[in-house]
Design an enzyme around this catalytic site. Structure first.
Site, short mmCIF file in Angstrom:
data_model
loop_
_atom_site.label_atom_id
_atom_site.label_comp_id
_atom_site.label_asym_id
_atom_site.label_seq_id
_atom_site.Cartn_x
_atom_site.Cartn_y
_atom_site.Cartn_z
N GLY A 140 -9.37 6.05 -2.64
CA GLY A 140 -9.75 4.65 -2.39
C GLY A 140 -9.67 3.78 -3.63
N ARG A 178 0.56 6.29 -7.49
CA ARG A 178 1.39 5.28 -8.18
C ARG A 178 0.55 4.13 -8.71
NH1 ARG A 178 -0.75 1.75 -6.02
NH2 ARG A 178 -0.46 0.82 -3.96
N ASP A 204 4.48 2.50 -1.37
CA ASP A 204 3.71 3.65 -1.87
C ASP A 204 4.41 4.98 -1.59
OD1 ASP A 204 2.02 1.56 -2.29
OD2 ASP A 204 0.60 2.10 -0.71
N ASP A 213 6.37 -6.03 -0.31
CA ASP A 213 7.18 -5.01 0.38
C ASP A 213 7.36 -5.32 1.87
OD1 ASP A 213 4.55 -4.19 0.98
OD2 ASP A 213 4.90 -2.07 0.54
N TYR A 257 -5.66 -6.86 5.30
CA TYR A 257 -4.25 -6.56 5.03
C TYR A 257 -3.38 -7.02 6.21
CZ TYR A 257 -0.20 -3.78 3.51
OH TYR A 257 1.05 -3.36 3.11
N SER A 300 -3.61 7.23 -3.00
CA SER A 300 -4.04 8.60 -2.76
C SER A 300 -3.57 9.07 -1.38
CB SER A 300 -5.56 8.72 -2.87
OG SER A 300 -6.19 7.76 -2.05
N GLU A 342 3.51 -7.48 -5.76
CA GLU A 342 2.40 -7.10 -4.87
C GLU A 342 2.45 -7.91 -3.59
OE1 GLU A 342 0.94 -4.13 -4.98
OE2 GLU A 342 0.29 -4.62 -7.01
C1 GLA Z 1 -0.78 -1.28 -0.16
C2 GLA Z 1 0.32 -0.95 0.84
C3 GLA Z 1 1.70 -1.24 0.24
C4 GLA Z 1 1.76 -2.65 -0.34
C5 GLA Z 1 0.56 -2.94 -1.25
C6 GLA Z 1 0.51 -4.35 -1.71
O1 GLA Z 1 -0.71 -0.43 -1.26
O2 GLA Z 1 0.25 0.39 1.21
O3 GLA Z 1 2.70 -1.04 1.20
O4 GLA Z 1 1.87 -3.60 0.68
O5 GLA Z 1 -0.66 -2.63 -0.60
O6 GLA Z 1 1.59 -4.62 -2.54
#
Ligand code: GLA
Length: 389
Positions: free
Chosen positions: A126, A31, A176, A40, A226, A131, A37
């Protein structure tokens, strides 16, 4: 390779490796996120699309009871997963995405059949294009075919997300896996991450195209940044006395600024603003207001760079180049997409200008960073599917 070509290719790889034709073929896309961003896991909105890049698997029943054999047709590597006991983490590392899904099936009380599997993926690894989600959702879809049990797409996405949490160690949100499972050709998916309500937003205006620009700087979300952002968001929400940042307004946040550290305040400012931008962008797409959507994308990038601090020099370089090309050169907007710290940018551009823009970004990016970018355009693609079986 388009999807039918890819399906033929994996079937041939399966045949070569196992000496017979596969009985099932399943695929799931990667995706890009147009906007929304790091919203979620704050119960906010996201607006991703599935892309024409897929994880694909071919399989057949195996005579080796209690085992799943997997052949990675791209890297010519084999893995065996013991399914006679609860599936655990193991080697090689990539097998954990499959292991996590299989463990999820076991926890649901499903009997997993012994299988021979061949797979490959055209989603750059990555690169921030999900992926791993594609691999997980593809595994669930293959298991759907092999067990004959239909799984609701939302349940499918949640099962895949759990695999990412438990087996890949990334405390990701739901974006995702949802878009990989629920994508629809020609549509963006507006997902309310709180209620899990979805709206397919058509994006079929032929005058605009989406470019994905891979900085070729690898991103690694299990690195701790993260999880740290997630914790900072939770901290901001608790200072504000709300369940999640979805419930906070910009005014509330301003009034409570002194209750939290400057960093936590900036993290929250990004999230609150980004949720609002995402709702506006969906409205812009519905009305084909491309300059409006583009401006929201630029604003999103600035906020991710300055307040959320998940961008990097290479992603910023791409956005600067597209800003220089500008509206006159056919760019409406551009931003980093995905978790950040490398990976890809997504640009909304005029279809007529795709070639010229691609060349210009590639040349200028090379000059600025010394790195070759990989650039491709994709229409919104369909979500996971069983191709054979
Ligand atoms: C990664 C996470 C998602 C989301 C994005 C940031 O892709 O897997 O769940 O939090 O970062 O928007």
């Amino acid at each position: 390779m388009n999807l039918p070509e890819l399906a033929a290719h994996i079937a041939a790889e399966f045949q070569k490796h196992y000496g017979r034709a596969p009985r099932w073929i399943a695929a799931a896309p990667g995706r890009v996120n147009l906007i929304g961003e790091h919203t979620d896991y704050n119960d906010g909105f996201v607006l991703p699309l599935a892309i024409e890049r897929y994880a694909i698997m071919a399989a057949d029943n195996s005579v080796a009871a209690g085992k799943i054999s997997i052949y990675d047709a791209a890297f010519k590597e084999n893995a065996t997963i013991d399914i006679s006991a609860p599936v655990t983490k193991g080697e090689p590392k990539w097998s954990n995405y499959l292991r996590g899904v299989l463990a999820g099936f076991q926890q649901r009380g499903e009997i997993i059949p012994a299988l021979d599997v061949a797979f490959l993926s055209t989603v750059p690894l990555g690169g921030g294009l999900s992926s791993s989600a594609a691999l997980e959702v593809c595994t669930v879809t293959l298991m759907e075919a092999a067990t004959g049990k239909k799984i609701d797409p939302i349940e499918k996405a949640l099962l895949a997300q759990k695999a990412e949490h438990d087996f890949a160690g990334v405390p990701c949100g739901i974006m995702d896996q949802f878009i990989s499972a629920l994508g629809r050709e020609g549509h963006l998916l507006l997902l309310d991450c709180r209620t899990r309500q979805t709206e397919l937003v058509p994006m079929s205006d032929p005058s605009v195209a989406l470019l994905v620009i891979n900085t070729n700087v690898k991103h690694e979300l299990s690195g701790g940044e993260y999880a740290e952002r997630r914790a900072q968001c939770a901290e901001a929400a608790s200072h504000l006395g709300v369940k999640s940042l979805r419930d906070a307004t910009a005014d509330q946040l301003e009034n409570a600024k002194t209750k939290m550290s400057e960093v936590v305040y900036r993290r929250a400012r990004h999230v609150v603003g980004e949720i609002e931008r995402t709702v506006h962008a969906a409205e812009g797409v519905r009305h084909a207001n491309w300059p409006g959507v583009g401006n929201l994308m630029y604003a999103s990038h600035a906020s991710l760079r300055d307040d959320y601090e998940v961008s990097c020099a290479e992603l910023d370089a791409v956005v600067e180049i597209t800003e220089d090309i500008g509206y006159r050169g056919g760019v409406y907007g551009c931003r980093m997409t995905g978790g950040g710290f490398g990976g890809c940018c997504v640009a909304l551009v005029k279809t007529d200008c795709v070639d010229a823009i691609t060349k210009k970004i590639a040349a200028d990016y090379k000059i600025k960073t010394g790195i070759e970018a990989a650039i491709f355009s994709s229409r919104p693609a369909a979500g996971a599917m069983i191709i054979k079986g």
